[in-house]
Scaffold this motif. Structure first.
Motif, mmCIF file in Angstrom:
data_model
loop_
_atom_site.group_PDB
_atom_site.id
_atom_site.type_symbol
_atom_site.label_atom_id
_atom_site.label_comp_id
_atom_site.label_asym_id
_atom_site.label_seq_id
_atom_site.Cartn_x
_atom_site.Cartn_y
_atom_site.Cartn_z
ATOM 1 N N PHE A 1 47.563 57.298 39.668
ATOM 2 C CA PHE A 1 46.441 56.691 40.320
ATOM 3 C C PHE A 1 45.295 56.541 39.003
ATOM 4 N N ASP A 2 45.151 57.449 38.308
ATOM 5 C CA ASP A 2 44.501 57.383 37.135
ATOM 6 C C ASP A 2 44.571 55.917 36.381
ATOM 7 N N VAL A 3 46.100 55.971 36.079
ATOM 8 C CA VAL A 3 46.370 54.614 35.252
ATOM 9 C C VAL A 3 46.038 53.446 36.290
ATOM 10 N N PHE A 4 46.162 53.542 37.419
ATOM 11 C CA PHE A 4 45.915 52.174 38.356
ATOM 12 C C PHE A 4 44.510 51.954 38.248
ATOM 13 N N ILE A 5 43.498 52.885 37.999
ATOM 14 C CA ILE A 5 42.114 52.696 37.989
ATOM 15 C C ILE A 5 41.955 52.223 36.446
ATOM 16 N N LYS A 6 42.232 53.162 35.711
ATOM 17 C CA LYS A 6 41.814 52.916 34.137
ATOM 18 C C LYS A 6 42.271 51.567 33.484
ATOM 19 N N LYS A 7 43.489 51.148 33.817
ATOM 20 C CA LYS A 7 44.042 49.785 33.570
ATOM 21 C C LYS A 7 43.753 48.671 34.323
ATOM 22 N N GLN A 8 42.835 48.833 35.200
ATOM 23 C CA GLN A 8 42.299 48.060 36.402
ATOM 24 C C GLN A 8 43.623 47.210 37.010
ATOM 25 N N VAL A 9 44.555 47.757 37.293
ATOM 26 C CA VAL A 9 45.551 47.184 38.182
ATOM 27 C C VAL A 9 45.036 46.662 39.307
ATOM 28 N N TYR A 10 44.223 47.413 39.978
ATOM 29 C CA TYR A 10 43.752 46.921 41.208
ATOM 30 C C TYR A 10 42.864 45.700 40.991
ATOM 31 N N LEU A 11 42.105 45.584 40.062
ATOM 32 C CA LEU A 11 41.348 44.351 39.706
ATOM 33 C C LEU A 11 42.121 43.014 39.385
ATOM 34 N N LYS A 12 43.195 43.338 38.459
ATOM 35 C CA LYS A 12 44.203 42.165 38.225
ATOM 36 C C LYS A 12 44.737 41.465 39.436
ATOM 37 N N PHE A 13 45.344 42.435 40.418
ATOM 38 C CA PHE A 13 45.948 41.961 41.426
ATOM 39 C C PHE A 13 44.756 41.193 42.420
ATOM 40 N N ALA A 14 43.585 42.003 42.498
ATOM 41 C CA ALA A 14 42.543 41.440 43.438
ATOM 42 C C ALA A 14 42.057 40.052 43.237
ATOM 43 N N GLU A 15 41.835 39.952 41.876
ATOM 44 C CA GLU A 15 41.164 38.845 41.521
ATOM 45 C C GLU A 15 42.178 37.349 41.796
ATOM 46 N N GLU A 16 43.555 37.720 41.783
ATOM 47 C CA GLU A 16 44.403 36.598 42.335
ATOM 48 C C GLU A 16 44.945 36.484 43.561
ATOM 49 N N TYR A 17 44.841 37.615 44.373
ATOM 50 C CA TYR A 17 45.424 37.525 45.460
ATOM 51 C C TYR A 17 44.631 37.872 46.739
ATOM 52 N N LEU A 18 43.336 38.423 46.329
ATOM 53 C CA LEU A 18 42.481 38.960 47.370
ATOM 54 C C LEU A 18 41.381 37.855 47.838
ATOM 55 N N GLU A 19 40.883 37.761 48.897
ATOM 56 C CA GLU A 19 39.770 36.689 49.197
ATOM 57 C C GLU A 19 38.651 37.145 48.526
ATOM 58 N N LYS A 20 37.742 36.231 48.075
ATOM 59 C CA LYS A 20 36.490 36.379 47.518
ATOM 60 C C LYS A 20 35.535 37.429 48.150
ATOM 61 N N SER A 21 35.750 37.699 49.679
ATOM 62 C CA SER A 21 34.828 38.349 50.225
ATOM 63 C C SER A 21 35.196 39.811 50.256
ATOM 64 N N GLN A 22 36.407 40.029 49.569
ATOM 65 C CA GLN A 22 36.886 41.598 49.359
ATOM 66 C C GLN A 22 36.240 41.922 48.113
ATOM 67 N N LEU A 23 36.046 41.347 47.234
ATOM 68 C CA LEU A 23 35.789 41.592 45.716
ATOM 69 C C LEU A 23 34.219 41.862 45.758
ATOM 70 N N ASP A 24 33.811 42.974 46.426
ATOM 71 C CA ASP A 24 32.467 43.492 46.260
ATOM 72 C C ASP A 24 32.090 44.083 45.079
ATOM 73 N N GLU A 25 30.765 44.261 44.956
ATOM 74 C CA GLU A 25 30.399 45.109 43.755
ATOM 75 C C GLU A 25 30.228 46.560 44.030
ATOM 76 N N PHE A 26 30.615 47.326 42.814
ATOM 77 C CA PHE A 26 30.619 48.748 43.335
ATOM 78 C C PHE A 26 30.654 49.350 41.869
ATOM 79 N N ASP A 27 30.281 50.664 41.689
ATOM 80 C CA ASP A 27 30.454 51.391 40.473
ATOM 81 C C ASP A 27 31.547 52.311 40.491
ATOM 82 N N ILE A 28 32.724 52.042 39.884
ATOM 83 C CA ILE A 28 33.881 52.888 39.846
ATOM 84 C C ILE A 28 33.778 54.573 39.892
ATOM 85 N N THR A 29 32.637 54.689 38.943
ATOM 86 C CA THR A 29 32.586 56.118 38.792
ATOM 87 C C THR A 29 31.841 56.900 39.864
#
Length: 516
Positions: A481-509
């Motif tokens: 899970f740390d790699v999932f966050i550190k390497k921003q795997v979640y973001l790479k997938f989200a930017e291509e496959y999720l709806e814009k409304s799901q891409l909210d702004e937040f502080d990961i820390t």
């Protein structure tokens, strides 16, 4: 080295090579050595029945194109046939079409074949093509795999000579050996492609049955491979010794496509249950009809005055709205709401065909009081049972050696690191890293999926908050899970496959479990 030893060495080298380009280059180099040729070209066969230049070598010209080099071959493919007839403008096409070995002593004094193309090339390069040996590569079944062409044999003194019958036989023997090896590799590749296609076909079958689950079966492999690649790149920390070969990635990809294959046996009305009262259809309409009957009974009753009727009808309408809302499911249906369902069931009775009955049946009450989501406990067990079917299906299959771990990878995505998952209740140290990778991919896709009829998709911050708590609760592998966050795997997938409304702004820390 004698010829037998040479052939043994060549056979071992060819049979151990997995890269198609390197394999073909080794073949032409070996042929040049056997025939003591100055130059050589090897061709493969395209799907359009054309000869494709794979490697070109000429020692005198210090030329090496294609193969393992970065020097591209810009020559167009050579058609084997033209208008249904042999393409007689190219020796390699004639050899390919007729299966004949063509041995020419001098290209400038040959009247049996058109060698104008070779002579034109000589003018450009300043080279002098003299002896030419062209022969097809065929396997044991006589199928054409390619063509070898050698140029300018030489004797021990370095003089250009014709290719001898002995050289012709040895080269032909090499081409036959190479043809069998290439065929075996092609068969292996075809079997791999067939099985990969079959794996995707399973997902397609589930898609036809349930578009929502089918979408999940397509997206989980994407997330799985993205996270696997990210873990493979890590060079420090707990995963610094973890690495995956091309074959490992292929094996994991097959497992990812098959991870929910057991859902082919899950009833659609359970798999796609969008409302709590839904079976083959949504029974809320029946409930609503009973409320209408109750309203009619109140309105026509002589027991109440107009004010009482108005209050009763208002309460009835409020209770009906509540039942409709309860039917939609949600994250949590608390005890107060459950109590209200019971009260509504007891407070109202209707008479249908002379039979007095509660406005809600016992089964409807049982489904409406479901605390989370839309599935009652029995239906939840049916859904979870897809893993038992998956295990049964995959563990019964005779996977070849390089795919032996597919069942373990595919069947572990609902396991938890503390052993409270299913179907086998495995703990972290009982699972491989790829199996744990799939667990993270499955959860992330399920939370962010925007095509489920029974829930709204989570935003990225909501999803990562839930997953971060799962990590801290020993449900998800913390290192992965740390790699999932550190390497921003979640973001790479989200930017291509999720709806814009799901891409909210937040502080990961600031999200629990998402920072070291």
């Amino acid at each position: 080295m004698n010829r037998i030893e040479h052939f043994i060495e060549i056979g071992i080298a060819l049979s151990s090579e997995k890269d198609h380009r390197i394999l073909l280059e080794k073949i032409i180099k070996s042929a040049m050595v056997l025939a003591n040729a100055d130059g050589g070209t090897i061709y493969s066969i395209s799907n359009n029945n054309e000869l494709i230049f794979e490697t070109i070598i000429n020692n005198t010209l210090s030329l090496h194109l294609g193969g393992t080099t970065e020097n591209e071959i810009n020559f167009p493919a050579i058609p084997i046939s033209k208008y249904g007839e042999v393409n007689d403008t190219a020796l390699v096409a004639i050899a390919a079409r007729t299966g004949q070995v063509i041995n020419i002593e001098d290209a400038y004094h040959c009247k049996n074949y058109d060698l104008s193309a070779a002579q034109a090339m000589d003018k450009k390069t300043g080279y002098r093509t003299q002896s030419v040996l062209t022969l097809p590569m065929k396997n044991h079944q006589g199928d054409l795999n390619g063509v070898i062409q050698l140029i300018n044999a030489s004797n021990e003194q370095g003089h250009i000579i014709a290719f001898s019958k002995e050289a012709e036989k040895m080269t032909l023997a090499l081409s036959s050996l190479a043809g069998v090896i290439i065929t075996n590799k092609q068969l292996i590749d075809e079997m791999e492609n067939l099985f990969s296609s079959f794996s995707k076909l399973i997902a397609s079958a589930i898609d036809k049955k349930s578009p929502y689950t089918g979408g999940h079966c397509r997206r989980v492999p994407l997330i799985t491979m993205m996270l696997a690649e990210a873990c493979d790149e890590i060079s420090d920390g707990p995963l610094d010794s973890f690495s995956m070969s091309k074959e490992d990635f292929h094996e994991l990809g097959v497992a990812a496509w098959l991870h929910d294959c057991g859902k082919v046996a899950t009833p659609e009305y359970v798999m796609d249950k969008a409302k709590k009262l839904e079976t083959v259809f949504d029974r809320i309409e029946l409930v609503s009809a009973r409320f209408e009957i109750a309203a009619r009974d109140i309105y026509s009753s002589d027991k109440y005055d107009q004010n009482q009727k108005a209050l009763l009808l208002q309460a009835l309408e409020s209770d009906r709205d509540f039942i409709c809302l309860a039917n939609t499911g949600g994250e949590f249906f608390d005890d107060a709401k459950i109590d209200r369902v019971y009260k509504i069931a007891k407070n109202y009775q209707v008479t249908i065909k002379g039979v007095k009955q509660d406005i809600l049946t016992a089964d409807e009450v049982y489904n409406l009081i479901t605390k989370r989501g839309t599935l009652n406990p029995e239906e939840r067990r049916i859904i979870n049972g897809h893993m038992d079917v998956t295990v049964e299906m995959l563990e019964s299959m005779p996977f070849p050696k390089h795919l032996k771990r597919v069942p373990e990878y595919a069947c572990g995505h609902h396991e938890k690191m503390d052993g409270t998952g299913y179907p086998k209740g495995l703990k972290r140290d009982e699972m491989s890293i790829p199996a744990r990778i799939m667990g993270i991919a499955d959860v992330f896709e399920a939370l962010t999926a925007n095509d489920r009829p029974y829930k709204d998709p989570k935003t990225l911050s909501e999803t990562l908050t839930i997953m971060g708590r799962m990590k801290l609760g020993d449900h998800l592998d913390p290192d992965l899970f740390d790699v999932f966050i550190k390497k921003q795997v979640y973001l790479k997938f989200a930017e291509e496959y999720l709806e814009k409304s799901q891409l909210d702004e937040f502080d990961i820390t600031q999200i629990p479990g998402c920072h070291s």
